[in-house]
Design an enzyme around this catalytic site. Structure first.
Site, short mmCIF file in Angstrom:
data_model
loop_
_atom_site.label_atom_id
_atom_site.label_comp_id
_atom_site.label_asym_id
_atom_site.label_seq_id
_atom_site.Cartn_x
_atom_site.Cartn_y
_atom_site.Cartn_z
CB SER A 1 -0.92 0.03 1.22
OG SER A 1 -1.64 1.25 1.23
CE LYS B 1 -2.97 -2.35 -0.28
NZ LYS B 1 -3.88 -2.16 -1.36
CG HIS C 1 -4.84 -0.85 3.87
ND1 HIS C 1 -5.09 -0.32 2.62
CD2 HIS C 1 -4.07 0.06 4.52
CE1 HIS C 1 -4.51 0.87 2.53
NE2 HIS C 1 -3.88 1.12 3.67
CG ASN C 2 -7.27 -1.49 -0.52
OD1 ASN C 2 -6.24 -1.35 0.13
ND2 ASN C 2 -7.29 -1.42 -1.82
CD GLU D 1 -7.58 3.04 0.11
OE1 GLU D 1 -6.49 2.54 0.46
OE2 GLU D 1 -7.93 3.04 -1.08
C1 6PG Z 1 -3.23 1.48 -1.57
C2 6PG Z 1 -4.51 1.70 -2.34
C3 6PG Z 1 -4.38 1.05 -3.69
C4 6PG Z 1 -5.36 1.56 -4.71
C5 6PG Z 1 -6.74 1.00 -4.55
C6 6PG Z 1 -7.81 1.99 -4.89
O1 6PG Z 1 -3.33 0.89 -0.51
O2 6PG Z 1 -2.19 1.91 -2.04
O3 6PG Z 1 -5.58 1.14 -1.66
O4 6PG Z 1 -4.40 -0.32 -3.50
O5 6PG Z 1 -5.34 2.94 -4.78
O6 6PG Z 1 -6.81 -0.08 -5.42
O7 6PG Z 1 -8.98 1.28 -4.90
P1 6PG Z 1 -10.28 1.70 -5.65
O8 6PG Z 1 -9.89 1.99 -7.08
O9 6PG Z 1 -11.17 0.53 -5.50
O10 6PG Z 1 -10.77 2.94 -4.96
#
Ligand code: 6PG
Length: 475
Positions: free
Chosen positions: A128, A182, A185-186, A189
């Protein structure tokens, strides 16, 4: 071979990761891309990196010292499978293939099992931090075997972000554990971003402040307990002017949020684990709702509240929103860690939740001071059943709950959608309720399906003879 590490797939993330690796003492980096053009460009643009280029997988394998270690940075899905297959052909037992993409963790479990058959190690590693993180120091979440970690650990530690002296990487657990974490984590996010977006919307529609003025509010919040990368970039985005219209950029960006899948995976996983990750789900659904213009057009004429509630004290409202945001954020992280706890139990991973919170303190998208509070909570009680019940968070929720309720009440009264705020509060109230109407649901289930219920006053399972004399029997 002379290179101690290789990178396959040289789009932005792969190229930046390769440059990061090359910049660290002791690393010689082999690079390979399916189309040679990218490899040539990277070499031409970064002679300082001393890359060892390869133009076929055979050449790539030959350029690596044993045990060969290669990080794949290609698109999740079919492209990843194809590259793994190609490397398995040219690698040998003991070598290590790392998938650094956003793979869906069941795919990682499947791939690890298949690759292990050949004696080659397969490690799914969540990475990430976006493009900048890849270049300057990401947060890394590797799964895979202990044996692979022996070789990989020092390399990943050398390129990871550093939080208070500690590199932001830890061996999460076996096979798919890294990609699982991970994924969550998203999911967090998504929730964090949606909560911030709701806070912005409530303040804008409640007070009439401009995006640039609200940017200052977020900048101010970023100096307190909400300090985080996402709050920081929110201020930047809100401050941005659009050259074409002369107005705020945020007003000319199409209001349909995209998603590449990790949020939905988190919610699907939570559902099948029976974990109420409702805030993450609302955040994911809010993106879906935004992305149905035809439905939004069809519903555009539906009535809202007849009179919008007036805000007596805008400054007090902004402080309420700040507190509601903090409380909802605690819920989102608590739910996320609950998904990890349940996933670990289900898949037999021993995941150190405190270590997860520590490697998220820097490098990743959800990096924040807040992660230190989580680390402290798990340090004090490693077996914590629910993060938000830890004394620090329980106290913060108690302190913020009145403001939280005022904000959700205002949103409801004004007809402003605040699904993540509202569902987080409902989750909090659901958890703390002494009695839940789940009792009635059990009664209904027993009525139409004889599903039985348990009683509060004695052990056993019971059924009421609903279509008979309505007496109770033990079943
Ligand atoms: C990270 C982000 C990365 C990416 C995501 C965005 O941890 O660096 O999460 O993995 O920016 O894939 O996800 P979406 O396109 O689903 O918003």
């Amino acid at each position: 071979g002379t290179a101690n590490i290789g990178v396959v797939g040289l789009a932005v993330m792969g190229a930046n990761l390769a440059r990061n690796l090359a910049s660290r003492e002791g690393n010689t980096v082999a690079v390979y891309n399916r189309s040679p053009e990218r490899t040539r460009t990277l070499l031409a643009e970064h002679p300082e990196a001393g890359f060892v280029p390869a133009y076929s997988v055979e050449e790539f394998a030959a350029s690596l010292a044993r045990p060969r270690t290669a990080i794949i940075m290609v698109q999740a899905g079919a492209a990843t499978d194809a590259m793994i297959d190609a490397l398995v052909e040219v690698f040998e037992p003991g070598d290590i293939i790392v998938d650094g993409g956003n793979a869906y963790f069941p795919d990682t479990i499947r791939r690890e099992r298949a690759v292990r058959e050949t004696g080659i190690n397969f490690v799914g590693a969540g990475i990430s931090g976006g493009e900048e993180g890849a270049l300057k120091g990401p947060s890394i979440m590797p799964g895979g075997s202990d044996e692979a970690w022996q070789t990989l650990g020092p390399i990943l530690r050398s390129i990871a972000a550093v939080a208070e002296g500690e590199p932001c990487v830890t061996h999460i657990g076996h096979d798919g554990a890294g990609h699982f974490v991970k994924m969550v984590h998203n999911g967090i996010e998504y929730a964090d971003m949606q909560l911030i977006a709701e806070a912005y919307d409530l303040i804008r529609r409640g007070t009439g402040m401009s995006p640039a003025e609200i940017a200052e509010v977020f900048a101010e919040w970023n100096r307190g307990e909400l300090e985080s990368y996402l709050i920081e970039i929110t201020a930047e985005v809100l401050r941005q002017e659009d050259a074409a219209s002369g107005g705020p950029l945020v007003d000319v960006i199409l209001d349909q949020a995209g998603a590449k899948g990790t949020g939905a995976w988190t919610v699907q996983t939570a559902l099948s684990l029976g974990v109420p990750a409702s805030g993450i789900a609302e955040a994911t659904f809010a993106r879906s709702l935004s992305s149905h213009p035809e439905q939004r057009a069809a519903a555009a004429g539906l009535p809202g509240p007849a009179v919008a509630p007036a805000l007596a004290d805008p400054a007090a409202f902004i402080e309420d929103v700040r507190q509601a945001l903090y409380a909802s954020k605690i819920v989102a992280y608590s739910q996320g860690f609950d998904v990890i706890r349940a996933g670990a139990a289900e898949h037999g991973w021993s995941i150190d939740l405190g270590a997860v919170s520590r490697i998220w303190r820097a490098g990743c998208i959800i990096r924040a001071q807040f992660l230190n509070r989580i680390a402290e909570a798990y340090a004090a009680e490693p077996g914590l059943p629910l993060l938000l019940s830890a004394p620090y968070f329980a106290e913060a929720l108690g302190r913020g709950q009145a403001a939280w309720r005022r904000v959700v009440a205002h949103a409801t009264g004004a007809g402003i959608p605040a699904p993540a705020f509202a569902s987080s509060l409902a989750y909090y109230d659901g958890l703390r309720a002494e009695r839940l109407p789940a009792a009635l649901v059990q009664g209904q289930r027993d009525f139409f399906g004889a599903h039985s219920y348990r009683r509060v006053d004695r052990p056993g399972s019971f059924h009421t003879l609903w279509s008979g004399d309505r007496s109770e029997v033990e079943v």
